[in-house]
Design a protein around this motif. Structure first.
Motif, mmCIF file in Angstrom:
data_model
loop_
_atom_site.group_PDB
_atom_site.id
_atom_site.type_symbol
_atom_site.label_atom_id
_atom_site.label_comp_id
_atom_site.label_asym_id
_atom_site.label_seq_id
_atom_site.Cartn_x
_atom_site.Cartn_y
_atom_site.Cartn_z
ATOM 1 N N ARG A 200 28.456 41.704 42.000
ATOM 2 C CA ARG A 200 27.440 40.662 41.849
ATOM 3 C C ARG A 200 28.048 39.260 42.017
ATOM 4 N NH1 ARG A 200 25.074 41.536 36.277
ATOM 5 N NH2 ARG A 200 26.548 43.224 35.912
ATOM 6 N N LYS A 201 29.271 39.091 41.520
ATOM 7 C CA LYS A 201 29.942 37.797 41.671
ATOM 8 C C LYS A 201 30.263 37.519 43.145
ATOM 9 C CE LYS A 201 30.449 36.569 37.297
ATOM 10 N NZ LYS A 201 29.908 35.305 36.743
ATOM 11 N N ARG A 202 30.622 38.567 43.862
ATOM 12 C CA ARG A 202 30.950 38.388 45.272
ATOM 13 C C ARG A 202 29.698 37.938 46.055
ATOM 14 N NH1 ARG A 202 35.495 39.926 47.448
ATOM 15 N NH2 ARG A 202 35.970 41.425 45.791
ATOM 16 N N ALA A 203 28.548 38.491 45.664
ATOM 17 C CA ALA A 203 27.304 38.127 46.353
ATOM 18 C C ALA A 203 26.814 36.740 45.930
ATOM 19 C CB ALA A 203 26.230 39.172 46.067
ATOM 20 N N ARG A 204 27.021 36.406 44.639
ATOM 21 C CA ARG A 204 26.546 35.112 44.125
ATOM 22 C C ARG A 204 27.637 34.495 43.253
ATOM 23 N NH1 ARG A 204 20.324 35.677 42.201
ATOM 24 N NH2 ARG A 204 20.435 33.445 42.650
ATOM 25 N N PRO A 205 28.655 33.912 43.868
ATOM 26 C CA PRO A 205 29.783 33.369 43.107
ATOM 27 C C PRO A 205 29.374 32.212 42.202
ATOM 28 C CG PRO A 205 29.929 32.728 45.418
ATOM 29 C CD PRO A 205 28.817 33.724 45.321
ATOM 30 N N ALA A 206 30.131 32.060 41.123
ATOM 31 C CA ALA A 206 29.900 30.966 40.167
ATOM 32 C C ALA A 206 31.238 30.292 39.889
ATOM 33 C CB ALA A 206 29.285 31.520 38.882
ATOM 34 N N ASP A 207 31.237 29.345 38.974
ATOM 35 C CA ASP A 207 32.461 28.624 38.625
ATOM 36 C C ASP A 207 33.151 29.340 37.473
ATOM 37 O OD1 ASP A 207 34.463 26.782 38.360
ATOM 38 O OD2 ASP A 207 33.245 25.303 37.276
ATOM 39 N N VAL A 209 36.452 32.628 36.503
ATOM 40 C CA VAL A 209 37.653 33.328 36.958
ATOM 41 C C VAL A 209 37.315 34.522 37.838
ATOM 42 C CG1 VAL A 209 39.633 34.692 36.188
ATOM 43 C CG2 VAL A 209 39.062 32.556 35.019
ATOM 44 N N MET A 210 36.303 35.301 37.459
ATOM 45 C CA MET A 210 35.965 36.481 38.262
ATOM 46 C C MET A 210 35.575 36.091 39.680
ATOM 47 S SD MET A 210 34.022 39.370 35.968
ATOM 48 C CE MET A 210 34.327 40.608 37.232
ATOM 49 N N SER A 211 34.773 35.065 39.816
ATOM 50 C CA SER A 211 34.352 34.632 41.147
ATOM 51 C C SER A 211 35.546 34.183 41.976
ATOM 52 C CB SER A 211 33.340 33.487 41.037
ATOM 53 O OG SER A 211 32.164 33.918 40.393
ATOM 54 N N GLU A 212 36.488 33.488 41.338
ATOM 55 C CA GLU A 212 37.680 33.035 42.060
ATOM 56 C C GLU A 212 38.541 34.219 42.481
ATOM 57 O OE1 GLU A 212 38.741 30.041 43.183
ATOM 58 O OE2 GLU A 212 36.714 29.392 42.671
ATOM 59 N N LEU A 213 38.696 35.205 41.589
ATOM 60 C CA LEU A 213 39.483 36.382 41.936
ATOM 61 C C LEU A 213 38.842 37.158 43.084
ATOM 62 C CD1 LEU A 213 40.561 37.772 38.435
ATOM 63 C CD2 LEU A 213 41.978 36.570 40.100
ATOM 64 N N CYS A 214 37.523 37.167 43.129
ATOM 65 C CA CYS A 214 36.824 37.893 44.188
ATOM 66 C C CYS A 214 37.084 37.301 45.575
ATOM 67 C CB CYS A 214 35.315 37.906 43.915
ATOM 68 S SG CYS A 214 34.804 39.063 42.618
ATOM 69 N N ARG A 215 37.546 36.072 45.624
ATOM 70 C CA ARG A 215 37.840 35.455 46.918
ATOM 71 C C ARG A 215 39.044 36.090 47.594
ATOM 72 N NH1 ARG A 215 34.940 30.582 47.144
ATOM 73 N NH2 ARG A 215 34.329 29.761 45.092
ATOM 74 N N THR A 216 39.974 36.633 46.788
ATOM 75 C CA THR A 216 41.219 37.131 47.365
ATOM 76 C C THR A 216 41.518 38.596 47.021
ATOM 77 O OG1 THR A 216 42.447 36.309 45.435
ATOM 78 C CG2 THR A 216 42.264 34.838 47.345
ATOM 79 N N GLN A 217 40.754 39.189 46.087
ATOM 80 C CA GLN A 217 41.054 40.544 45.632
ATOM 81 C C GLN A 217 39.852 41.454 45.830
ATOM 82 O OE1 GLN A 217 44.231 41.089 44.492
ATOM 83 N NE2 GLN A 217 44.604 38.906 44.883
ATOM 84 N N ASP A 219 37.225 44.588 44.741
ATOM 85 C CA ASP A 219 36.459 44.763 43.496
ATOM 86 C C ASP A 219 37.219 45.581 42.459
ATOM 87 O OD1 ASP A 219 34.439 43.314 44.622
ATOM 88 O OD2 ASP A 219 33.147 45.038 45.067
ATOM 89 N N ASP A 220 37.941 46.622 42.905
ATOM 90 C CA ASP A 220 38.673 47.459 41.946
ATOM 91 C C ASP A 220 39.763 46.663 41.239
ATOM 92 O OD1 ASP A 220 37.094 49.618 42.542
ATOM 93 O OD2 ASP A 220 38.510 50.525 43.950
ATOM 94 N N THR A 221 40.488 45.834 42.006
ATOM 95 C CA THR A 221 41.549 45.022 41.397
ATOM 96 C C THR A 221 40.960 44.021 40.412
ATOM 97 O OG1 THR A 221 42.924 45.230 43.371
ATOM 98 C CG2 THR A 221 43.444 43.417 41.863
ATOM 99 N N VAL A 222 39.872 43.357 40.818
ATOM 100 C CA VAL A 222 39.219 42.401 39.924
ATOM 101 C C VAL A 222 38.754 43.097 38.650
ATOM 102 C CG1 VAL A 222 37.249 40.841 39.658
ATOM 103 C CG2 VAL A 222 38.510 40.889 41.813
ATOM 104 N N ALA A 223 38.173 44.291 38.794
ATOM 105 C CA ALA A 223 37.664 45.026 37.634
ATOM 106 C C ALA A 223 38.790 45.384 36.673
ATOM 107 C CB ALA A 223 36.940 46.286 38.100
#
Length: 396
Positions: A200-207, A209-217, A219-223
Protein backbone atom coordinates in the motif's frame (compact mmCIF):
# COMPACT_ATOMS: atom_id res chain seq x y z
CA UNK A 1 19.28 -22.05 40.46
CA UNK A 2 21.55 -24.94 39.29
CA UNK A 3 20.42 -27.42 36.64
CA UNK A 4 20.39 -31.12 37.47
CA UNK A 5 24.01 -31.34 36.30
CA UNK A 6 25.04 -28.57 38.72
CA UNK A 7 25.43 -25.96 36.00
CA UNK A 8 23.83 -22.54 36.71
CA UNK A 9 20.48 -22.50 34.92
CA UNK A 10 18.68 -19.54 33.38
CA UNK A 11 16.56 -17.67 34.25
CA UNK A 12 18.13 -16.79 37.57
CA UNK A 13 15.67 -15.98 40.37
CA UNK A 14 15.20 -12.21 40.76
CA UNK A 15 13.54 -11.58 44.13
CA UNK A 16 13.96 -7.79 43.90
CA UNK A 17 12.63 -6.30 40.63
CA UNK A 18 14.88 -3.26 41.17
CA UNK A 19 18.08 -5.30 41.36
CA UNK A 20 19.72 -7.94 39.15
CA UNK A 21 19.49 -11.58 40.22
CA UNK A 22 21.95 -12.27 43.07
CA UNK A 23 23.27 -15.31 41.20
CA UNK A 24 24.19 -13.14 38.22
CA UNK A 25 26.12 -10.71 40.42
CA UNK A 26 27.87 -13.60 42.16
CA UNK A 27 29.02 -15.01 38.82
CA UNK A 28 30.15 -11.55 37.70
CA UNK A 29 32.36 -11.32 40.78
CA UNK A 30 33.76 -14.84 40.91
CA UNK A 31 33.28 -16.42 37.45
CA UNK A 32 32.82 -13.69 34.81
CA UNK A 33 33.02 -16.23 31.97
CA UNK A 34 30.74 -19.02 33.13
CA UNK A 35 29.14 -22.05 31.53
CA UNK A 36 25.34 -21.91 32.00
CA UNK A 37 22.25 -23.84 30.98
CA UNK A 38 19.85 -21.80 28.84
CA UNK A 39 16.07 -21.80 29.10
CA UNK A 40 16.00 -24.06 26.04
CA UNK A 41 18.19 -26.59 27.87
CA UNK A 42 21.37 -25.99 25.84
CA UNK A 43 24.76 -24.80 27.08
CA UNK A 44 26.17 -21.30 26.61
CA UNK A 45 28.87 -19.02 27.99
CA UNK A 46 27.65 -16.14 30.15
CA UNK A 47 30.06 -13.18 30.09
CA UNK A 48 29.43 -10.62 32.82
CA UNK A 49 32.57 -8.51 33.40
CA UNK A 50 32.50 -5.03 31.86
CA UNK A 51 35.97 -5.30 30.33
CA UNK A 52 35.11 -8.58 28.60
CA UNK A 53 31.61 -7.57 27.49
CA UNK A 54 32.78 -4.31 25.94
CA UNK A 55 35.64 -6.05 24.15
CA UNK A 56 33.40 -8.77 22.71
CA UNK A 57 30.71 -6.34 21.56
CA UNK A 58 33.18 -5.09 18.95
CA UNK A 59 35.00 -8.38 18.27
CA UNK A 60 34.64 -9.95 14.81
CA UNK A 61 35.14 -13.37 16.37
CA UNK A 62 31.56 -13.16 17.61
CA UNK A 63 28.51 -12.89 15.39
CA UNK A 64 24.78 -13.46 15.21
CA UNK A 65 25.06 -16.27 12.62
CA UNK A 66 26.34 -19.84 12.85
CA UNK A 67 28.00 -22.21 10.38
CA UNK A 68 25.41 -24.87 11.19
CA UNK A 69 22.36 -23.02 12.55
CA UNK A 70 20.24 -26.16 12.91
CA UNK A 71 22.73 -27.57 15.40
CA UNK A 72 23.49 -24.33 17.22
CA UNK A 73 22.63 -23.96 20.88
CA UNK A 74 19.36 -22.13 21.47
CA UNK A 75 18.79 -19.68 24.27
CA UNK A 76 15.00 -20.02 24.45
CA UNK A 77 12.01 -21.06 22.32
CA UNK A 78 11.13 -17.56 21.17
CA UNK A 79 11.19 -16.91 17.42
CA UNK A 80 13.41 -13.82 17.86
CA UNK A 81 16.88 -13.23 19.32
CA UNK A 82 17.16 -16.67 20.89
CA UNK A 83 19.26 -18.49 18.32
CA UNK A 84 21.29 -17.75 15.18
CA UNK A 85 19.83 -14.86 13.20
CA UNK A 86 17.76 -16.13 10.23
CA UNK A 87 18.62 -12.93 8.34
CA UNK A 88 22.31 -13.69 7.88
CA UNK A 89 24.34 -16.59 6.58
CA UNK A 90 27.69 -17.17 8.24
CA UNK A 91 29.71 -15.87 5.28
CA UNK A 92 27.54 -12.85 4.51
CA UNK A 93 26.68 -11.64 8.02
CA UNK A 94 29.05 -8.69 8.35
CA UNK A 95 28.42 -7.33 4.85
CA UNK A 96 24.65 -7.64 5.18
CA UNK A 97 24.63 -6.19 8.68
CA UNK A 98 26.63 -3.19 7.46
CA UNK A 99 24.18 -2.79 4.58
CA UNK A 100 21.24 -2.90 6.99
CA UNK A 101 22.82 -0.20 9.16
CA UNK A 102 23.48 2.01 6.13
CA UNK A 103 19.84 1.57 5.14
CA UNK A 104 18.29 2.40 8.51
CA UNK A 105 20.79 4.70 10.24
CA UNK A 106 19.70 7.90 8.44
CA UNK A 107 16.17 7.52 9.83
CA UNK A 108 17.47 7.20 13.42
CA UNK A 109 20.30 9.71 13.32
CA UNK A 110 20.36 12.18 16.22
CA UNK A 111 19.57 15.08 13.87
CA UNK A 112 16.45 13.33 12.56
CA UNK A 113 15.29 12.31 16.01
CA UNK A 114 15.64 15.89 17.28
CA UNK A 115 13.17 16.93 14.59
CA UNK A 116 10.77 14.30 15.92
CA UNK A 117 11.23 15.34 19.56
CA UNK A 118 8.38 17.92 19.75
CA UNK A 119 5.93 15.34 18.43
CA UNK A 120 7.23 12.71 20.89
CA UNK A 121 6.68 15.18 23.74
CA UNK A 122 3.14 15.92 22.57
CA UNK A 123 2.33 12.21 22.40
CA UNK A 124 3.58 11.73 25.97
CA UNK A 125 1.47 14.65 27.17
CA UNK A 126 -1.66 13.35 25.44
CA UNK A 127 -1.31 9.91 27.01
CA UNK A 128 -0.70 11.26 30.51
CA UNK A 129 -3.71 13.58 30.19
CA UNK A 130 -5.87 10.57 29.33
CA UNK A 131 -4.38 8.50 32.15
CA UNK A 132 -5.13 11.07 34.87
CA UNK A 133 -8.82 10.96 33.95
CA UNK A 134 -8.94 7.47 35.48
CA UNK A 135 -9.36 6.83 39.19
CA UNK A 136 -6.12 5.56 40.75
CA UNK A 137 -4.64 3.08 41.19
CA UNK A 138 -3.81 2.93 37.48
CA UNK A 139 -1.56 0.49 35.67
CA UNK A 140 1.14 2.75 34.24
CA UNK A 141 2.36 -0.11 32.04
CA UNK A 142 -0.98 -0.48 30.26
CA UNK A 143 -1.94 3.18 30.18
CA UNK A 144 1.40 4.77 29.33
CA UNK A 145 4.62 2.72 29.20
CA UNK A 146 3.35 0.38 26.49
CA UNK A 147 1.26 2.65 24.22
CA UNK A 148 3.73 5.56 24.25
CA UNK A 149 6.62 3.91 22.38
CA UNK A 150 4.10 2.14 20.12
CA UNK A 151 2.65 5.52 19.15
CA UNK A 152 6.12 6.85 18.41
CA UNK A 153 7.40 3.94 16.31
CA UNK A 154 4.08 3.66 14.43
CA UNK A 155 4.32 7.35 13.52
CA UNK A 156 7.96 7.03 12.49
CA UNK A 157 7.40 3.94 10.35
CA UNK A 158 4.02 5.01 9.00
CA UNK A 159 2.06 2.16 10.58
CA UNK A 160 -1.62 2.81 11.47
CA UNK A 161 -1.84 3.25 15.23
CA UNK A 162 -5.43 1.99 15.21
CA UNK A 163 -3.94 -1.49 14.77
CA UNK A 164 -2.12 -1.18 18.09
CA UNK A 165 -4.17 -3.85 19.89
CA UNK A 166 -3.25 -6.29 17.16
CA UNK A 167 0.43 -5.37 17.66
CA UNK A 168 0.05 -5.80 21.41
CA UNK A 169 -1.26 -9.36 21.03
CA UNK A 170 1.31 -10.29 18.39
CA UNK A 171 4.24 -8.77 20.31
CA UNK A 172 3.21 -10.54 23.50
CA UNK A 173 3.17 -13.89 21.70
CA UNK A 174 6.35 -13.27 19.69
CA UNK A 175 8.19 -12.62 22.95
CA UNK A 176 7.09 -15.97 24.44
CA UNK A 177 10.20 -17.88 25.56
CA UNK A 178 8.47 -21.26 25.88
CA UNK A 179 6.04 -21.85 22.99
CA UNK A 180 8.13 -21.66 19.80
CA UNK A 181 5.27 -22.57 17.46
CA UNK A 182 3.02 -19.82 18.78
CA UNK A 183 5.89 -17.32 18.78
CA UNK A 184 6.80 -18.14 15.18
CA UNK A 185 3.18 -17.98 14.01
CA UNK A 186 2.77 -14.53 15.56
CA UNK A 187 6.01 -13.33 13.94
CA UNK A 188 4.87 -14.59 10.52
CA UNK A 189 1.52 -12.81 10.98
CA UNK A 190 3.29 -9.54 11.82
CA UNK A 191 5.58 -9.86 8.78
CA UNK A 192 2.58 -10.62 6.53
CA UNK A 193 0.83 -7.52 7.87
CA UNK A 194 3.92 -5.44 7.14
CA UNK A 195 4.23 -6.89 3.62
CA UNK A 196 0.64 -5.91 2.85
CA UNK A 197 1.26 -2.43 4.26
CA UNK A 198 4.43 -2.12 2.14
CA UNK A 199 2.38 -2.79 -1.00
CA UNK A 200 0.00 0.00 0.00
CA UNK A 201 2.89 2.36 0.74
CA UNK A 202 4.44 1.61 -2.63
CA UNK A 203 1.17 2.53 -4.35
CA UNK A 204 0.55 5.63 -2.19
CA UNK A 205 3.79 6.75 -0.53
CA UNK A 206 3.78 9.08 2.47
CA UNK A 207 6.38 10.92 4.54
CA UNK A 208 7.51 7.98 6.66
CA UNK A 209 10.25 5.35 6.96
CA UNK A 210 8.30 2.56 5.25
CA UNK A 211 7.61 4.68 2.19
CA UNK A 212 11.28 5.65 1.97
CA UNK A 213 12.41 2.03 2.30
CA UNK A 214 10.00 1.03 -0.46
CA UNK A 215 11.92 3.26 -2.87
CA UNK A 216 14.97 1.00 -2.74
CA UNK A 217 13.88 -2.34 -1.20
CA UNK A 218 11.46 -5.10 -2.15
CA UNK A 219 8.29 -5.66 -0.11
CA UNK A 220 9.66 -8.72 1.72
CA UNK A 221 12.77 -6.85 2.88
CA UNK A 222 10.71 -3.85 4.00
CA UNK A 223 8.31 -6.16 5.86
CA UNK A 224 11.13 -7.98 7.69
CA UNK A 225 12.93 -4.79 8.66
CA UNK A 226 9.82 -2.95 9.83
CA UNK A 227 8.43 -5.92 11.73
CA UNK A 228 11.71 -6.16 13.63
CA UNK A 229 11.79 -2.42 14.26
CA UNK A 230 8.20 -2.32 15.48
CA UNK A 231 8.83 -5.10 17.96
CA UNK A 232 12.28 -4.03 19.18
CA UNK A 233 11.61 -0.29 19.35
CA UNK A 234 8.57 -0.49 21.60
CA UNK A 235 9.29 -3.58 23.72
CA UNK A 236 12.69 -2.42 24.95
CA UNK A 237 11.58 1.16 25.63
CA UNK A 238 8.44 -0.01 27.43
CA UNK A 239 10.60 -2.04 29.80
CA UNK A 240 12.90 0.87 30.50
CA UNK A 241 10.04 3.27 31.21
CA UNK A 242 8.49 0.76 33.61
CA UNK A 243 11.76 0.00 35.37
CA UNK A 244 12.87 3.64 35.38
CA UNK A 245 9.71 4.82 37.11
CA UNK A 246 9.87 1.88 39.52
CA UNK A 247 13.46 2.64 40.49
CA UNK A 248 12.85 6.36 40.86
CA UNK A 249 9.83 5.72 43.10
CA UNK A 250 11.30 2.73 44.90
CA UNK A 251 14.59 4.35 45.92
CA UNK A 252 14.01 6.91 48.63
CA UNK A 253 14.42 10.52 47.53
CA UNK A 254 15.08 9.86 43.83
CA UNK A 255 11.65 10.82 42.47
CA UNK A 256 11.31 13.88 44.70
CA UNK A 257 14.79 15.02 43.73
CA UNK A 258 13.98 14.78 40.03
CA UNK A 259 10.75 16.72 40.58
CA UNK A 260 12.69 19.43 42.45
CA UNK A 261 15.63 19.42 40.02
CA UNK A 262 14.30 18.70 36.53
CA UNK A 263 17.69 19.68 35.11
CA UNK A 264 18.80 16.20 36.26
CA UNK A 265 16.53 14.53 33.73
CA UNK A 266 19.29 13.64 31.26
CA UNK A 267 21.36 12.15 34.09
CA UNK A 268 18.27 10.24 35.23
CA UNK A 269 17.79 8.81 31.74
CA UNK A 270 21.39 7.56 31.62
CA UNK A 271 21.20 6.12 35.14
CA UNK A 272 18.00 4.28 34.26
CA UNK A 273 19.51 2.91 31.05
CA UNK A 274 22.64 1.85 32.94
CA UNK A 275 21.03 0.34 36.00
CA UNK A 276 17.64 -1.04 34.90
CA UNK A 277 17.87 -4.78 35.72
CA UNK A 278 15.97 -6.06 32.66
CA UNK A 279 17.51 -9.51 32.45
CA UNK A 280 15.13 -11.44 30.11
CA UNK A 281 17.05 -14.30 28.41
CA UNK A 282 20.35 -13.52 30.10
CA UNK A 283 22.11 -11.25 27.63
CA UNK A 284 22.81 -10.47 24.00
CA UNK A 285 22.97 -13.69 21.99
CA UNK A 286 26.15 -14.27 19.98
CA UNK A 287 28.05 -17.24 18.52
CA UNK A 288 31.81 -17.72 18.39
CA UNK A 289 33.09 -17.63 14.80
CA UNK A 290 36.48 -18.92 15.95
CA UNK A 291 38.09 -19.94 19.24
CA UNK A 292 38.37 -17.13 21.81
CA UNK A 293 40.56 -17.05 24.93
CA UNK A 294 38.90 -14.96 27.60
CA UNK A 295 39.62 -14.79 31.32
CA UNK A 296 41.52 -18.05 31.28
CA UNK A 297 38.65 -19.82 29.49
CA UNK A 298 38.59 -21.07 25.90
CA UNK A 299 35.33 -20.42 24.07
CA UNK A 300 35.17 -22.82 21.14
CA UNK A 301 34.07 -21.97 17.62
CA UNK A 302 30.29 -22.39 17.38
CA UNK A 303 29.65 -21.95 21.12
CA UNK A 304 26.77 -19.75 22.18
CA UNK A 305 27.75 -16.65 24.16
CA UNK A 306 25.49 -14.41 26.26
CA UNK A 307 26.81 -10.90 26.91
CA UNK A 308 25.26 -9.65 30.15
CA UNK A 309 24.92 -5.89 29.73
CA UNK A 310 23.10 -5.71 33.07
CA UNK A 311 26.04 -7.17 34.99
CA UNK A 312 28.62 -5.23 32.99
CA UNK A 313 26.89 -1.94 33.76
CA UNK A 314 27.23 -2.59 37.50
CA UNK A 315 30.85 -3.75 37.42
CA UNK A 316 32.56 -1.90 40.32
CA UNK A 317 35.82 -1.77 38.35
CA UNK A 318 34.10 0.55 35.82
CA UNK A 319 31.35 2.01 38.01
CA UNK A 320 32.43 2.50 41.65
CA UNK A 321 29.26 2.22 43.70
CA UNK A 322 27.48 0.98 40.58
CA UNK A 323 25.18 -1.23 42.63
CA UNK A 324 23.44 1.98 43.79
CA UNK A 325 20.79 3.74 41.73
CA UNK A 326 21.47 7.46 42.09
CA UNK A 327 20.52 10.07 39.50
CA UNK A 328 22.77 12.65 41.17
CA UNK A 329 25.91 10.52 41.19
CA UNK A 330 28.39 11.44 38.43
CA UNK A 331 29.39 8.29 36.56
CA UNK A 332 32.86 8.27 35.06
CA UNK A 333 32.29 4.95 33.28
CA UNK A 334 30.54 4.60 29.93
CA UNK A 335 27.67 2.11 30.06
CA UNK A 336 27.13 -0.49 27.34
CA UNK A 337 23.33 -0.67 27.57
CA UNK A 338 23.08 0.27 23.88
CA UNK A 339 26.07 -1.83 22.87
CA UNK A 340 29.46 -0.65 21.66
CA UNK A 341 31.33 -0.11 18.43
CA UNK A 342 29.84 -1.40 15.22
CA UNK A 343 27.06 -3.10 17.17
CA UNK A 344 25.97 0.10 18.88
CA UNK A 345 22.17 0.33 18.70
CA UNK A 346 21.00 2.69 15.94
CA UNK A 347 17.82 3.29 17.95
CA UNK A 348 19.66 4.78 20.95
CA UNK A 349 18.86 8.43 20.09
CA UNK A 350 15.15 7.60 19.79
CA UNK A 351 15.13 5.63 23.07
CA UNK A 352 16.76 8.53 24.92
CA UNK A 353 14.28 11.06 23.52
CA UNK A 354 11.35 8.82 24.49
CA UNK A 355 12.63 8.25 28.02
CA UNK A 356 13.30 11.94 28.47
CA UNK A 357 9.84 12.89 27.23
CA UNK A 358 8.17 10.26 29.43
CA UNK A 359 9.93 11.37 32.61
CA UNK A 360 9.50 15.07 31.88
CA UNK A 361 5.75 14.69 31.43
CA UNK A 362 5.29 12.46 34.48
CA UNK A 363 7.23 14.66 36.92
CA UNK A 364 5.45 17.77 35.62
CA UNK A 365 1.89 16.45 35.58
CA UNK A 366 2.11 13.91 38.40
CA UNK A 367 4.77 15.15 40.86
CA UNK A 368 3.06 13.15 43.63
CA UNK A 369 3.26 9.84 41.76
CA UNK A 370 3.75 6.79 44.03
CA UNK A 371 3.81 3.02 43.71
CA UNK A 372 0.46 1.50 44.68
CA UNK A 373 2.15 -1.67 45.96
CA UNK A 374 5.53 -2.41 47.55
CA UNK A 375 8.24 -3.00 44.88
CA UNK A 376 8.57 -6.61 45.98
CA UNK A 377 4.99 -7.30 44.86
CA UNK A 378 5.65 -6.27 41.24
CA UNK A 379 5.73 -9.25 38.89
CA UNK A 380 8.66 -9.70 36.51
CA UNK A 381 7.98 -11.10 33.02
CA UNK A 382 10.33 -14.10 33.23
CA UNK A 383 8.57 -15.90 30.37
CA UNK A 384 8.98 -13.02 27.90
CA UNK A 385 11.94 -12.18 25.71
CA UNK A 386 11.90 -8.47 26.57
CA UNK A 387 11.68 -9.01 30.34
CA UNK A 388 10.34 -6.04 32.30
CA UNK A 389 7.20 -5.96 34.42
CA UNK A 390 3.76 -7.48 33.98
CA UNK A 391 2.16 -4.35 35.39
CA UNK A 392 2.99 -1.17 37.29
CA UNK A 393 0.14 0.03 39.56
CA UNK A 394 0.57 3.66 40.64
CA UNK A 395 -1.35 6.30 42.59
CA UNK A 396 -0.97 10.09 42.89
Amino acid sequence: MPAQDGMPALPFPQPDPMAPPPQLLELAEHEPVARVRTQAGDEAWLVSRYEYVKRLLNDDRLGMSHRDPERAARISNSSLFSGPSPEYTFDEEFAKHAEMRRMLSPFFAAKQIRKLQPRVERLAAELVREMVKATPPVDLHTQFSWPFPVLVICELLGVPYEDRERFRALSYTIADLRDRDASMAALMELIAYMADLAKRKRARPADDVMSELCRTQDDDTVAMRCAGLLFAAHETTTGRIDMGVTMLLGHEGQWSRLVAEPELIDAAVEEIVRAAPIVSIGGLVRYARSDIELGGVRIREGDAVLLSLVAANRDPAEFPGGDRFDIGCPRTGVHVAFGHGRRYCIGAPLARVELRAALAELITTLPGLRLAVPPGELRIRTSKLSGGLEGLPVIW
